[in-house]
Design a protein around this motif. Structure first.
Motif, PDB file in Angstrom:
ATOM      1  N   UNK A   1      52.396  30.897  24.376  1.00 35.48           N
ATOM      2  CA  UNK A   1      52.657  31.573  25.644  1.00 35.48           C
ATOM      3  C   UNK A   1      51.331  32.063  26.201  1.00 35.48           C
ATOM      4  N   UNK A   2      51.057  31.711  27.466  1.00 33.87           N
ATOM      5  CA  UNK A   2      49.858  32.199  28.137  1.00 33.87           C
ATOM      6  C   UNK A   2      50.269  33.037  29.344  1.00 33.87           C
ATOM      7  N   UNK A   3      49.736  34.234  29.429  1.00 33.98           N
ATOM      8  CA  UNK A   3      49.915  35.102  30.587  1.00 33.98           C
ATOM      9  C   UNK A   3      48.558  35.261  31.246  1.00 33.98           C
ATOM     10  N   UNK A   4      48.473  34.875  32.514  1.00 34.43           N
ATOM     11  CA  UNK A   4      47.198  34.874  33.215  1.00 34.43           C
ATOM     12  C   UNK A   4      47.404  35.440  34.613  1.00 34.43           C
ATOM     13  N   UNK A   5      46.477  36.287  35.044  1.00 34.12           N
ATOM     14  CA  UNK A   5      46.614  36.876  36.369  1.00 34.12           C
ATOM     15  C   UNK A   5      45.501  37.837  36.700  1.00 34.12           C
ATOM     16  N   UNK A   6      45.672  38.510  37.840  1.00 33.67           N
ATOM     17  CA  UNK A   6      44.682  39.480  38.313  1.00 33.67           C
ATOM     18  C   UNK A   6      45.400  40.694  38.884  1.00 33.67           C
ATOM     19  N   UNK A   7      44.634  41.741  39.179  1.00 36.10           N
ATOM     20  CA  UNK A   7      45.211  42.955  39.778  1.00 36.10           C
ATOM     21  C   UNK A   7      44.790  43.104  41.235  1.00 36.10           C
ATOM     22  N   UNK A   8      44.584  41.933  41.879  1.00 38.18           N
ATOM     23  CA  UNK A   8      44.114  41.940  43.262  1.00 38.18           C
ATOM     24  C   UNK A   8      45.224  42.160  44.271  1.00 38.18           C
ATOM     25  N   UNK A   9      44.973  41.691  45.501  1.00 41.01           N
ATOM     26  CA  UNK A   9      45.901  41.924  46.620  1.00 41.01           C
ATOM     27  C   UNK A   9      47.115  41.016  46.560  1.00 41.01           C
ATOM     28  N   UNK A  10      47.050  39.956  45.742  1.00 42.96           N
ATOM     29  CA  UNK A  10      48.180  39.025  45.652  1.00 42.96           C
ATOM     30  C   UNK A  10      48.200  38.081  46.834  1.00 42.96           C
TER      31      UNK A  10
ATOM     32  N   UNK B   1      39.606  34.396  42.221  1.00 47.48           N
ATOM     33  CA  UNK B   1      38.264  34.712  42.725  1.00 47.48           C
ATOM     34  C   UNK B   1      38.169  34.495  44.236  1.00 47.48           C
ATOM     35  N   UNK B   2      38.937  33.537  44.773  1.00 46.39           N
ATOM     36  CA  UNK B   2      38.899  33.249  46.210  1.00 46.39           C
ATOM     37  C   UNK B   2      39.663  34.277  47.030  1.00 46.39           C
ATOM     38  N   UNK B   3      40.841  34.692  46.536  1.00 47.69           N
ATOM     39  CA  UNK B   3      41.764  35.427  47.398  1.00 47.69           C
ATOM     40  C   UNK B   3      42.105  36.837  46.927  1.00 47.69           C
ATOM     41  N   UNK B   4      41.871  37.157  45.638  1.00 48.46           N
ATOM     42  CA  UNK B   4      42.425  38.406  45.118  1.00 48.46           C
ATOM     43  C   UNK B   4      41.534  39.621  45.354  1.00 48.46           C
ATOM     44  N   UNK B   5      40.225  39.462  45.335  1.00 46.27           N
ATOM     45  CA  UNK B   5      39.312  40.611  45.314  1.00 46.27           C
ATOM     46  C   UNK B   5      38.524  40.685  46.622  1.00 46.27           C
ATOM     47  N   UNK B   6      38.917  41.617  47.463  1.00 46.07           N
ATOM     48  CA  UNK B   6      38.272  41.739  48.784  1.00 46.07           C
ATOM     49  C   UNK B   6      36.899  42.394  48.687  1.00 46.07           C
ATOM     50  N   UNK B   7      36.706  43.263  47.721  1.00 44.47           N
ATOM     51  CA  UNK B   7      35.421  43.972  47.596  1.00 44.47           C
ATOM     52  C   UNK B   7      34.694  43.610  46.295  1.00 44.47           C
ATOM     53  N   UNK B   8      35.022  42.427  45.738  1.00 41.79           N
ATOM     54  CA  UNK B   8      34.383  41.940  44.500  1.00 41.79           C
ATOM     55  C   UNK B   8      34.584  42.886  43.330  1.00 41.79           C
TER      56      UNK B   8
ATOM     57  N   UNK C   1      30.854  31.675  41.902  1.00 46.77           N
ATOM     58  CA  UNK C   1      31.637  31.943  43.109  1.00 46.77           C
ATOM     59  C   UNK C   1      31.414  33.332  43.683  1.00 46.77           C
ATOM     60  N   UNK C   2      30.902  34.266  42.884  1.00 49.14           N
ATOM     61  CA  UNK C   2      30.723  35.627  43.355  1.00 49.14           C
ATOM     62  C   UNK C   2      29.255  36.043  43.271  1.00 49.14           C
ATOM     63  N   UNK C   3      28.921  37.095  43.989  1.00 46.72           N
ATOM     64  CA  UNK C   3      27.560  37.612  43.954  1.00 46.72           C
ATOM     65  C   UNK C   3      27.262  38.219  42.587  1.00 46.72           C
ATOM     66  N   UNK C   4      25.981  38.335  42.282  1.00 50.31           N
ATOM     67  CA  UNK C   4      25.577  38.858  40.979  1.00 50.31           C
ATOM     68  C   UNK C   4      26.014  40.310  40.785  1.00 50.31           C
ATOM     69  N   UNK C   5      26.171  41.048  41.896  1.00 52.14           N
ATOM     70  CA  UNK C   5      26.536  42.464  41.796  1.00 52.14           C
ATOM     71  C   UNK C   5      28.048  42.680  41.703  1.00 52.14           C
ATOM     72  N   UNK C   6      28.822  41.644  41.443  1.00 56.07           N
ATOM     73  CA  UNK C   6      30.280  41.805  41.401  1.00 56.07           C
ATOM     74  C   UNK C   6      30.689  42.677  40.217  1.00 56.07           C
TER      75      UNK C   6
END
Length: 403
Positions: free
Chosen positions: A343-352, A319-326, A281-286
């Protein structure tokens, strides 16, 4: 040895129950043991010039011991066991009369108490206990008689010494031989069980391998079908379907590649799944980093597939919405709470992103699928708003397959 093996297996070919087959073999071997012993007793009685009554007593127990073998060959397994016990009691009775009771009390107890309990389960009901106690009154009488009265058969003690000594040596030899044959049979059974286990493992690995291949064919078909689609929205739907199928195929791939055919090392599974999603889903340079905290978590396939689909959906959204600059971090933590609860905790530190369901609209297909799969895992799904980005906390249970 071949003759002994053939006699031991008399009647086995007509049976299918493993427990009965084992008991038939035991009855045949004990019959051969008693036949050898009683034949020797008859021979020593004749050679040592025992009284005629002793010889007459040895003849029937020598001949009748062939009856259990005949009954087993006819398929009458319960009758053969009952006859065997009666023959055992008979030979012990004759031995006690001729040689005296003191040498055979331990054999008597084994035959009278141990044998019925060992040879019968619930096939003959209370009659099993009748066989246990059948000889006790007679044995007590013989003990009393030898102490208080003259022997039932008067034999010169000097004539008894060598027959008794040779009889006991033969008894030990036969017991050792039977122990050897039992050991050989046990080793053979263990080897057969091990061969069957290996065959089943190979079959299961082949099944998982074929399932994985079939799922890969489906992803290839979806990829080919999507090549002719120009509308981006529909193309994304096909891409999402491909990723979901890949997450399922990955479970089967990891099962057939490891020695454990029941459980998956979930850290290795998630790392492979998430890295595959990032690559596709992302470029190789991500610069997207994956942080996993899943130490020594092994889950069965009934839990791994729905949980893998949940992870696939949530990571795909990130991967679709959180990282604007990869650039960013995806974090997945799984902790074991109890024997079955996790218990599973899953998430990202993107824009939300804003939960569309709060705007009065229906949830997306991905989030709806996550909710359904969480229910399938008997768990709960909560969005964690205390952290930056989009984060979820999911409790779930390991789903045990129905037996």
């Amino acid at each position: 040895m071949n003759v002994f093996t053939k006699l031991t297996n008399l009647g086995v070919s007509k049976l299918v129950n493993e427990d009965t087959i084992k008991k038939v073999r035991i009855v045949n071997q004990i019959s051969l043991f008693i036949l050898t012993l009683s034949t020797f007793m008859l021979a020593t009685a004749i050679v040592s010039d025992f009284p005629r009554i002793a010889i007459i007593l040895f003849i029937p127990v020598t001949l009748i011991i062939l009856l259990p073998l005949v009954l087993n060959n006819m398929g009458k397994t319960i009758a053969s066991r009952i006859v065997l016990l009666c023959c055992t009691y008979g030979i012990l009775f004759v031995q006690s009369i001729v040689y005296g009771p003191e040498l055979h009390i331990h054999y008597f107890l084994i035959a009278c108490v141990g044998a019925p309990l060992f040879l019968f389960n619930g096939e003959i009901g209370v009659f099993k206990w009748v066989l246990v106690f059948l000889m006790f009154p007679l044995w007590l009488y013989l003990e009393w008689h030898f102490i208080h009265k003259a022997p039932l058969i008067a034999i010169d003690p000097n004539s008894l010494y060598w027959p008794r000594m040779t009889n006991d040596l033969l008894l030990v030899a036969v017991i050792l031989f039977m122990f050897y044959t039992f050991s050989e049979q046990s080793n053979k059974q263990i080897k057969n069980i091990e061969e069957q286990r290996l065959a089943i493992e190979i079959l299961l690995k082949e099944i998982h391998h074929r399932v994985k291949n079939n799922l890969q064919v489906i992803t290839s078909l979806l990829a080919l079908q999507s090549m002719g689609i120009k509308e981006e929205k529909i193309k994304n739907l096909f891409s999402g379907l491909q990723n979901r199928v890949i997450s399922m195929a990955l479970s089967h791939e990891m099962l057939y590649q490891t020695d454990d055919l029941e459980r998956i090392d979930y850290e290795a599974y998630i790392r492979k799944l998430v890295n595959g999603l990032i690559s596709s889903m992302k470029e190789q340079e991500n610069e997207i980093d994956v942080q996993l905290n899943i130490n020594q978590i092994f889950l069965n396939i009934d839990t791994s597939i729905p949980l893998g689909l949940i992870i696939n959906e949530l990571v795909t959204n990130s991967l679709k919405y959180a990282f604007e600059d990869n650039k960013g971090i995806i974090t997945i933590t799984i902790k074991k709470l109890t024997d079955e609860n996790f218990l599973m905790e899953i998430g990202d530190n993107g824009v939300g992103f804003t939960d569309v369901s709060k705007k009065g609209k229906k949830s997306s297909l991905g989030l709806t699928l996550v909710q359904k799969l969480t229910m399938q895992l008997r768990g709960t799904l909560k969005k964690d708003t205390s952290k930056k980005g989009t984060n979820y906390s999911i409790t779930f249970q390991e789903i045990m397959p129905k037996s």
